[in-house]
Design a protein around this motif. Structure first.
Motif, PDB file in Angstrom:
ATOM      1  N   ALA A 189       0.829  -1.205   0.000  1.00 17.12           N
ATOM      2  CA  ALA A 189       0.000   0.000   0.000  1.00 17.12           C
ATOM      3  C   ALA A 189       0.860   1.250   0.000  1.00 17.12           C
ATOM      4  N   LEU A 190       1.952   1.244   0.775  1.00 17.83           N
ATOM      5  CA  LEU A 190       2.844   2.399   0.796  1.00 17.83           C
ATOM      6  C   LEU A 190       3.497   2.612  -0.562  1.00 17.83           C
ATOM      7  N   ALA A 191       3.918   1.517  -1.210  1.00 14.30           N
ATOM      8  CA  ALA A 191       4.536   1.632  -2.526  1.00 14.30           C
ATOM      9  C   ALA A 191       3.552   2.215  -3.541  1.00 14.30           C
ATOM     10  N   ARG A 192       2.321   1.737  -3.519  1.00 14.54           N
ATOM     11  CA  ARG A 192       1.329   2.251  -4.466  1.00 14.54           C
ATOM     12  C   ARG A 192       1.012   3.706  -4.187  1.00 14.54           C
ATOM     13  N   ALA A 193       0.919   4.078  -2.913  1.00 12.61           N
ATOM     14  CA  ALA A 193       0.653   5.481  -2.569  1.00 12.61           C
ATOM     15  C   ALA A 193       1.798   6.372  -3.019  1.00 12.61           C
ATOM     16  N   ALA A 194       3.040   5.862  -2.860  1.00 15.02           N
ATOM     17  CA  ALA A 194       4.194   6.659  -3.293  1.00 15.02           C
ATOM     18  C   ALA A 194       4.192   6.842  -4.806  1.00 15.02           C
ATOM     19  N   LYS A 195       3.898   5.799  -5.558  1.00 16.30           N
ATOM     20  CA  LYS A 195       3.843   5.927  -7.025  1.00 16.30           C
ATOM     21  C   LYS A 195       2.718   6.875  -7.440  1.00 16.30           C
ATOM     22  N   LEU A 196       1.619   6.855  -6.718  1.00 14.71           N
ATOM     23  CA  LEU A 196       0.542   7.803  -7.001  1.00 14.71           C
ATOM     24  C   LEU A 196       1.023   9.229  -6.752  1.00 14.71           C
ATOM     25  N   GLY A 197       1.807   9.403  -5.688  1.00 13.24           N
ATOM     26  CA  GLY A 197       2.354  10.728  -5.405  1.00 13.24           C
ATOM     27  C   GLY A 197       3.291  11.207  -6.492  1.00 13.24           C
ATOM     28  N   VAL A 198       4.100  10.292  -7.051  1.00 10.41           N
ATOM     29  CA  VAL A 198       5.007  10.674  -8.141  1.00 10.41           C
ATOM     30  C   VAL A 198       4.221  11.145  -9.355  1.00 10.41           C
ATOM     31  N   LEU A 199       3.193  10.374  -9.748  1.00  8.99           N
ATOM     32  CA  LEU A 199       2.394  10.764 -10.915  1.00  8.99           C
ATOM     33  C   LEU A 199       1.646  12.068 -10.669  1.00  8.99           C
TER      34      LEU A 199
END
Length: 627
Positions: A482-492
């Motif tokens: 979940a943290l990894a997906r949230a971080a990738k969402l933050g990058v985009l």
């Protein structure tokens, strides 16, 4: 939504297993699964032993089902106007049932044989009548005492063959037969052979060996004049339809009497067979049985009440939520609101979502029509689609499936009509002639703006998928994912803000914070998921750009409409130009139904679902009586 399920276990004395299975089957809410291994120190479970003579009973049930299906197919559905009284059949798997079914089969055989004989006689009578009319001028001179039999033939005209046939008949009958012929037309000759009864078989054998298609008159007409024979045949032809109708009425009455009983017997036989098979999915100890499985949580109280009402306190029923470690084996039941439920059809091309994950149906109900309308975007086409969908749904075309498809088509057409109003399009630029003008943009000219609109919609859609991915990972207890997906969402998101700031859509002061936030989110994603996180971010940008196909397909549609309009206004004669324009608009409308649907499904399945969708769910198959 995915309906919450419960793991249910039922424990009771071994002698109550058959009765418990009857209750479970009547309730029809529990999907039986093999019980789990017992904990240490607890008596081990083993598969439940079948009832005495289980193999023989299964064989008898299978035989009964085969007999019932065969008889039901022969009887067909009962006629609405037939008698409604029905019989009651013995219990399935008994010799009494087999005897009743055999008696029914014998009665049906008799009816079918009598009707087949009458049908054959009807065909033969028609052939007899036609031939007798053709040969009526011919007479034979045999005495009635010889009991002459008449053979009528229609052969190709060939004098040599006729002389050979006459010689053979004379040889076989020792000259006692008479053969007369008459030209029917330029190519056919009618032949009448009168044969004494003593030589009739020999002549029939001769004709059979030579492959001659004869019409042999029945023995009841022997010795009569052909004119009298014709009158008798005409009377018989009038009587046969009534006799056949009487047999059909008897068959209809038989179907009305037996069809409901056969259907009930089939259901009982299937239920008994399923109970025998279900017993093998239960476990037992020396004194007790255990039946376990999954069922919707909302149905647990009704099952508890039914078990308590019939078995009292002799069985114990426990229910608990499935643990995350067993979610992979929990069956899936989708439950959505009535207006969303038809969109579950769009999941037919992919496996069901795994239990514990998210049901994408509500989002499909929102975004699928949105993408469809963005591509088609024509007020006239949308109105036509709405009209067709409403008519099909009102008529109930295609049953429940057809109504669901019509419902999806209705909302896609509404979306197309709304976007048509936004773009100011109705059969292309024809809308301008009736006062329809673009509200947001004219996509025939603002191509770049349309591209940004499609990419913006794609970015929002992908971002929504990533948010759902975070939620799905948290529900499954995968915090690191979940943290990894949230971080990738933050990058985009940071990239999107930076891009808007770079082109001046928002203040440029946001560029630096966006870059800093994006760098921090990228580091967090790599720490949480590894170096592949950076590659997935690049793929995510590609996913967003894939939505540009919505712009391309929409432009293709409007350009084809422009071509059609140009042909209608410029081609002479005007009637030809109008006909071609109507044809092109029809082609455009057909393509407008297919291309947006395929493109929208592709964007959902590939770009959207991969962000959160967890496939692998099994459909719910409860242990229930046959429908």
């Amino acid at each position: 939504m995915i309906l919450p399920m419960a793991r249910v276990e039922i424990l009771g004395p071994r002698d109550l297993l058959p009765r418990t299975l009857e209750i479970l089957q009547a309730q029809g809410v529990l999907e039986l699964r093999a019980p789990r291994a017992a904990a240490p120190g607890v008596a081990p479970l083993r598969p439940a032993e079948p009832v005495p003579d289980a193999a023989g009973r299964q064989a008898r049930l299978a035989d009964a089902l085969a007999r019932i299906d065969a008889l039901a197919a022969r009887l067909g559905p009962p006629h609405a106007a037939a008698a409604t009284a029905c019989t009651v059949l013995p219990a399935p798997g008994t010799e009494a049932l087999v005897a009743r079914l055999a008696a029914l089969a014998e009665e049906l055989d008799g009816l079918e044989a009598r009707r087949a004989a009458l049908a054959e006689e009807r065909v033969a009578t028609e052939r007899f009548s036609d031939l007798v009319v053709a040969l009526a001028p011919l007479r034979h001179g045999l005495e009635a005492a010889a009991e002459p039999e008449l053979h009528g033939l229609v052969l190709r005209t060939d004098p040599a063959a006729l002389r050979l046939l006459e010689a053979e008949v004379a040889r076989i009958t020792a000259g006692t037969a008479e053969l007369q012929s008459r030209a029917l037309d330029a190519e056919r000759t009618g032949i009448l052979i009168a044969v004494p009864r003593a030589h009739a078989k020999a002549v029939a054998a001769l004709l059979y060996e030579r492959g001659v298609d004869e019409v042999r008159l029945p023995a009841a007409y022997a010795g009569r004049r052909l004119v009298d024979v014709l009158l008798l045949l005409a009377a018989r032809a009038r009587a046969l339809p009534g006799e056949i109708a009487q047999l059909d009425a008897e068959r209809a009455a038989l179907a009305a009497e037996w069809a409901p009983a056969l259907a009930h017997a089939r259901g009982e036989a299937e239920a008994a067979r399923d109970q025998l098979e279900a017993a093998g999915r239960c476990g037992q100890t020396r004194f007790a049985f255990v039946a376990a499985g999954y069922m919707p949580v909302e149905r647990v109280p009704a099952l508890l009440a039914a078990a308590r009402g019939v078995l009292g306190d002799r069985v114990a029923v426990s229910a608990r939520p499935p643990e995350p470690g067993e979610w992979h084996e929990v069956p899936v039941v989708l439950r959505n609101r009535r207006w969303i439920r038809p969109f579950e059809l769009l999941l037919a091309l992919v496996p069901l979502p795994r239990y514990g994950s998210l049901d994408p149906t509500p989002w499909l109900a929102l975004t699928f029509p949105l993408f469809f309308g963005l591509v088609l975007g024509d007020l006239a086409f949308g109105a036509a689609g709405i009209a067709v969908a409403l008519v099909l749904r009102r008529r109930g075309t295609g049953g429940a499936l057809g109504r669901d498809v019509a419902w999806i088509a209705l909302w896609c057409s509404v979306s197309a009509a709304l976007f048509g109003a936004v773009f100011g399009e109705a059969l292309g630029e024809l809308g301008a002639h009736v006062g329809i003008h673009p509200i947001l943009l004219d996509r025939r000219r603002a191509i770049l703006a349309l591209l940004w609109l499609a990419v913006g919609v794609g970015g929002a859609h992908v971002a929504l998928g990533m948010v759902l991915g975070v939620v799905s990972a948290l529900r499954g207890g995968h915090v690191r994912e979940a943290l990894a997906r949230a971080a990738k969402l933050g990058v985009l998101a940071s990239a999107a803000v930076g891009g808007l700031a770079a082109v001046g859509a928002i203040p440029r002061v946001a560029l630096t914070p966006a870059a800093v936030a994006g760098g921090g989110a990228l580091i967090a994603a790599v720490l949480a998921e590894g170096p592949l996180a950076a590659l997935e971010l690049v793929l995510g940008v590609g996913n967003v750009l894939s939505y540009a196909r919505l712009m391309a397909l929409g432009l293709a549609s409007v350009m084809l409409a422009e071509v059609a309009n140009g042909i209608a206004s410029g081609l002479r004669p005007a009637a030809l130009g109008l006909a071609i324009a109507v044809l092109l608009h029809a082609v455009n409308f057909t393509l407008g139904l297919l291309s947006p649907a395929i493109a929208a499904l592709r964007l959902h399945y590939v770009e959207f679902f991969e962000k959160f969708y967890d496939p692998g769910g099994a459909p719910f198959r409860p242990f229930a009586r046959p429908a």
